[in-house]
Design a protein around this motif. Structure first.
Motif, PDB file in Angstrom:
ATOM      1  N   GLY A 130      44.224  36.857  30.801  1.00 38.07           N
ATOM      2  CA  GLY A 130      42.846  37.884  30.889  1.00 38.07           C
ATOM      3  C   GLY A 130      41.751  37.021  30.248  1.00 38.07           C
ATOM      4  N   SER A 131      41.915  36.722  29.094  1.00 38.72           N
ATOM      5  CA  SER A 131      40.865  35.933  28.379  1.00 38.72           C
ATOM      6  C   SER A 131      40.358  34.574  28.893  1.00 38.72           C
ATOM      7  CB  SER A 131      41.292  35.965  26.683  1.00 38.72           C
ATOM      8  OG  SER A 131      40.230  35.186  26.006  1.00 38.72           O
TER       9      SER A 131
ATOM     10  N   THR B 184      40.724  34.078  31.967  1.00 35.51           N
ATOM     11  CA  THR B 184      40.160  34.482  33.367  1.00 35.51           C
ATOM     12  C   THR B 184      38.836  34.583  33.166  1.00 35.51           C
ATOM     13  OG1 THR B 184      42.233  35.068  34.296  1.00 35.51           O
ATOM     14  CG2 THR B 184      40.255  35.993  35.201  1.00 35.51           C
TER      15      THR B 184
ATOM     16  N   GLY C   6      36.923  39.696  35.443  1.00 34.43           N
ATOM     17  CA  GLY C   6      37.557  38.822  34.304  1.00 34.43           C
ATOM     18  C   GLY C   6      37.354  39.677  33.125  1.00 34.43           C
TER      19      GLY C   6
ATOM     20  N   TRP D  64      40.125  41.970  32.845  1.00 37.35           N
ATOM     21  CA  TRP D  64      41.345  41.481  32.333  1.00 37.35           C
ATOM     22  C   TRP D  64      41.470  40.993  31.018  1.00 37.35           C
ATOM     23  CZ3 TRP D  64      45.895  41.481  34.633  1.00 37.35           C
ATOM     24  CH2 TRP D  64      45.978  41.755  36.060  1.00 37.35           C
ATOM     25  N   ASP D  65      40.313  40.884  30.310  1.00 38.17           N
ATOM     26  CA  ASP D  65      40.331  40.435  28.996  1.00 38.17           C
ATOM     27  C   ASP D  65      40.521  41.688  28.154  1.00 38.17           C
ATOM     28  OD1 ASP D  65      39.915  38.624  26.720  1.00 38.17           O
ATOM     29  OD2 ASP D  65      37.719  39.261  26.637  1.00 38.17           O
TER      30      ASP D  65
END
Length: 107
Positions: free
Chosen positions: A76-77, A79, A88, A91-92
């Motif tokens: 995630g990071s 992305t 993104g 996701w992080d």
């Protein structure tokens, strides 16, 4: 073909609420924050290594779950820093909240 003179880069203009000190698209037009993105891959590696060691030592299910979440944080990071887009960012940050829940709820 990507216009390398554009500051928006491949993923378009940043729509994230957070901006970091690294200049966007300075290294390549395909990755917004190159060094933040590549350094986040360390979390993926360490998570996979942790899962491997947990399986090898036959630990309880909580520990491999924590390491899996750590790997997801790395993906995630990477992305988020690679795109600097709001999806993104989700996701992080969401896996980080889940990891905190695992630490506080599983202990």
């Amino acid at each position: 073909m990507v216009d390398v003179t554009s500051t928006a880069g491949f993923w378009g203009p940043s729509d994230s609420k957070i901006d970091f000190c690294e200049e966007s698209y300075a290294v390549t037009p395909y990755i917004a924050e190159f060094w933040n993105s590549t350094s986040s891959l360390v979390y993926v590696f360490l998570g996979i290594l942790g899962i491997y060691n947990c399986v090898k030592m036959r630990t309880c299910l909580l520990y491999p779950t924590i390491f899996l979440t750590l790997s997801i944080i790395g993906v995630g990071s990477t992305t988020f820093h690679g795109t600097m887009r709001w999806w993104g960012e989700l996701w992080d940050e969401l896996p980080m909240i889940a990891l905190g829940g695992l630490f506080f709820g599983g202990a």
